[in-house]
Enzyme design. Structure first.
Site, mmCIF file in Angstrom:
data_model
loop_
_atom_site.group_PDB
_atom_site.id
_atom_site.type_symbol
_atom_site.label_atom_id
_atom_site.label_comp_id
_atom_site.label_asym_id
_atom_site.label_seq_id
_atom_site.Cartn_x
_atom_site.Cartn_y
_atom_site.Cartn_z
ATOM 1 N N SER A 555 0.844 -1.188 0.000
ATOM 2 C CA SER A 555 0.000 0.000 0.000
ATOM 3 C C SER A 555 0.877 1.234 0.000
ATOM 4 O O SER A 555 2.020 1.207 0.477
ATOM 5 C CB SER A 555 -0.900 0.013 1.238
ATOM 6 O OG SER A 555 -1.561 1.252 1.384
ATOM 7 N N TYR A 568 -2.911 -0.623 10.431
ATOM 8 C CA TYR A 568 -2.866 -0.954 9.006
ATOM 9 C C TYR A 568 -1.550 -0.500 8.375
ATOM 10 O O TYR A 568 -0.873 -1.260 7.678
ATOM 11 C CB TYR A 568 -4.049 -0.296 8.297
ATOM 12 C CG TYR A 568 -4.118 -0.562 6.807
ATOM 13 C CD1 TYR A 568 -4.635 -1.754 6.313
ATOM 14 C CD2 TYR A 568 -3.673 0.391 5.894
ATOM 15 C CE1 TYR A 568 -4.713 -1.992 4.948
ATOM 16 C CE2 TYR A 568 -3.742 0.159 4.521
ATOM 17 C CZ TYR A 568 -4.260 -1.036 4.056
ATOM 18 O OH TYR A 568 -4.333 -1.271 2.709
#
Length: 676
Positions: A555, A568
């Site tokens: 990501s 996250y």
């Protein structure tokens, strides 16, 4: 002429494997058709074209020829030494556009004076055809109703031979073709089908009533129990696949049907396997003979692996010698010297090909060969055609021309991909793209129904969907389930070449709101899960010795510090560094490890649909349905990122043969996430 009736006959005969093998045999019908030039009727023949399959044949798979022109070829036939020239002449006999390309067996159908003709490869018929005393057996079983034709390579002369026997023996309904199969005929489609089935079923009954019960000799070693057998197969398959991909990378198929296990349990299997197959359709797929392991099924794994390497080297030497014994200056170059069939007593059969269907069909053909050997040995002695004749077919210029006409393989042909989180979103899009580029795909997801839906979509156009994609249920936090998923990939296709670590989830919370459970869950799924999948897959890739790709869907949050995102972002940063660490460690094995850094994939995303989208929308103060637009507007390109864009990046990174340890942003340009 009723084409529908011909197709019905083809489907009936082709649907039963006792009658013929996949894509083997052909059928024809003669009748009148309109000549659009003269406006008069002309006698035509409709016959299965080259490469078709009787069981699934459609009208487009039929070649249509003018009989007057086809039969006129007998006047210019230059003789058996030049009979290959006649195949090109068939094109001048086509009616109109002619439909499918005529096969080498076209002459057999056109020259025989019967309205309907079938040519089939039934196991029972080939058992008689390969028996040492085949001519006498044929007389004993059929009298003068079915006659013997000595072995001859398929072609124009074989058509003339059969036509002459038919003309001289009006009482006959068909022939046994030495070393090859059967041909039957009739004046109606129903009569022809009945005659074909009479020959096959009569041969089956004779073998059942007169055959010895133990044609393969005494049982000397029983197969391993099922679970142990599959565990050993999973250990050996990557090793065997790597060996059998020495010349050209292959996909594999594993078969432990009882017929295979019983053959390998008997004392005569090495002797009979060495004789090879006989029917041209069989050995063109299985090669001249299989490779056979000569160790017990439960021998130590390291000993088995070492022995497989020795046997493979010997097989390649023997195959090269076979080629050199028979090659002429005009022969096509030697293709691969690796075996297409590997037999492991107690475990089963491993077959290989350019794709899963080809590998599976090669295995099915070897099962046909086992049945043929059993039948021939039960009433006589199995005697396949001479090695020199096998070579003449395997390296036939007509076969070589057929290979040259094959379309170029897709970029990921023969690659086996495992995609985690493949049941939705980025994972589903990636699985679809990899399959579209030629890969066999294993779709792993905790949501088995979702994975099965994607697998069904991918495999919808395949003859068998599981030849293209299979689904497996896996929770990537479970070491045992990951091992089972990788084992499923190995047993389905032979190994693993490409892993996409995509499984993930996200909980959008501030530091003070993030619980230990939140932290542990996200790290267990993404950091720990990716580690476990990579470790298990790397074991297979190293055993194969063919390199591979591991791709992490990380990501932009692995390098960009966004708000309310500690668990996250930290888990993604862990994944990002795994890419660098594994690239450094696995490079010596030719395994490339790279990452993709997406941003804001809203539409089609499983993560965003599970609540993450609502949370991020609240953080940024926008409506959830406009979140994708919001992410797009903060990028340099002002474009929304979709799952398909991530899938494209995954595919492209697999094509970068000299790139490892890097991350590719797919975020439409987020300056704060530029890699430094």
């Amino acid at each position: 002429m009723d084409v529908k009736k011909l197709l019905e006959r083809c489907h009936t005969l082709g649907a039963d494997p006792r009658n013929t093998n996949y894509a083997g045999g052909n059928a024809s019908a003669k009748g009148l058709g309109l000549d659009p030039v003269t406006g008069t009727d002309v006698e035509l023949m409709w016959v299965k074209g080259s490469g078709g399959d009787l069981g699934t044949l459609t009208e487009s798979g039929l070649a249509v020829l003018r009989l007057d022109r086809l039969r006129a070829l007998t006047q210019v036939y230059p003789g058996v030494e030049r009979e290959d020239e006649m195949v090109a002449a068939f094109d001048y006999c086509l009616h109109g556009r002619g439909g499918a390309a005529p096969s080498i067996d076209t002459a057999m159908h056109g020259l025989v004076e019967a309205a309907h003709v079938d040519h089939l490869h039934p196991d029972a018929g080939i058992a008689i055809a390969t028996a040492e005393d085949g001519p006498e057996l044929t007389r004993r079983i059929f009298g003068d109703r079915v006659l013997w034709v000595p072995w001859r390579r398929p072609g124009f002369q074989l058509g003339l031979d059969i036509a002459a026997i038919k003309a001289d023996n009006p009482q006959a309904i068909g022939v046994i073709l030495g070393g090859h199969g059967i041909t039957a005929w009739g004046e109606t489609s129903e009569e022809c089908q009945a005659n074909s089935l009479e020959i096959i079923r009569t041969a089956e009954r004779y073998l059942a009533e007169h055959g010895r019960p133990d044609p393969f000799g005494a049982r000397v070693a029983e197969p391993l129990p099922r679970e142990e057998r599959h565990a050993r197969a999973a250990e050996l398959f990557p090793v065997i696949r790597g060996l059998c991909s020495t010349d050209v990378r292959q996909v594999g198929h594993y078969n432990d049907d009882q017929v295979v296990l019983d053959f390998l349990a008997c004392e005569r299997h090495p002797e009979l396997a060495a004789l090879g197959t006989s029917c041209p359709d069989h050995f063109l797929r299985t090669k001249v003979a299989p490779m056979v392991l000569d160790l017990p099924a439960d021998a130590p794994l390291d000993e088995v692996v070492e022995r497989l390497g020795e046997l493979h080297a010997a097989y390649r030497e023997d195959y090269r010698a076979y080629y050199e014994r028979h090659a002429t200056p005009d022969s096509p170059p030697m293709r691969g010297a690796d075996p297409a069939i590997v037999l492991v007593p107690g475990v089963g059969m491993f077959s290989f090909g350019k794709d899963k269907q080809t590998a599976r069909v090669a295995g099915e053909f070897y099962v046909n060969a086992i049945n043929v050997m059993r039948g021939a040995e039960s009433v006589s002695r199995y005697r396949p055609i001479e090695e020199s004749e096998k070579f003449r077919i395997e390296y036939w210029e007509l076969e070589e021309a057929k290979l040259r006409r094959m379309p170029a393989p897709k970029p990921l042909a023969t690659r086996i991909a495992l995609v985690t989180g493949g049941g939705s979103g980025i994972g589903a899009a990636t699985a679809r793209r990899l399959a579209a580029e030629g890969a066999c795909v294993v779709i792993a997801d905790r949501d088995l129904a979702g994975a099965e839906k994607v697998a069904a979509e991918i495999g919808a156009k395949a003859l068998r969907p599981e030849d293209v994609a299979v689904a497996v249920e896996v929770d990537v936090t479970s070491e045992e389930q990951i091992a089972a998923a990788v084992r499923r990939a190995v047993l389905a296709f032979g190994g693993v070449d490409l892993v996409v670590n995509n499984a993930g989830l996200s909980l959008s919370r501030s530091l003070l709101e993030t619980t230990v459970a939140d932290w542990d869950l996200q790290h267990d799924v993404m950091a720990r899960g990716s580690f476990l999948v990579s470790r298990e897959s790397a074991r297979v890739m190293i055993a194969q010795g063919m390199g591979g790709d591991i791709v992490y869907i990380a990501s932009k949050n692995s390098v960009f510090a966004g708000p309310n995102n500690v668990a996250y972002g930290a888990a993604k940063a862990d994944q990002a560094h795994q890419v660098r660490l594994l690239a450094a460690e696995l490079g010596e094995h030719g395994i490339r490890v790279n990452g993709i850094n997406p941003d804001g994939v809203v539409r089609g995303s499983g993560i965003f649909a599970s609540g993450w989208g609502a949370n991020r929308a609240a953080v940024y103060g926008v409506e959830e349905e406009k979140l994708g637009e919001f992410y797009a507007q903060r990028t340099l390109l002002k474009r929304e990122v979709l799952p398909e864009h991530i899938a494209t990046a995954v595919f492209l990174v697999t094509q970068l043969s000299h790139t490892t340890g890097t991350h590719i942003p797919v975020d439409a340009g987020v300056a704060a996430a530029f890699l430094r």
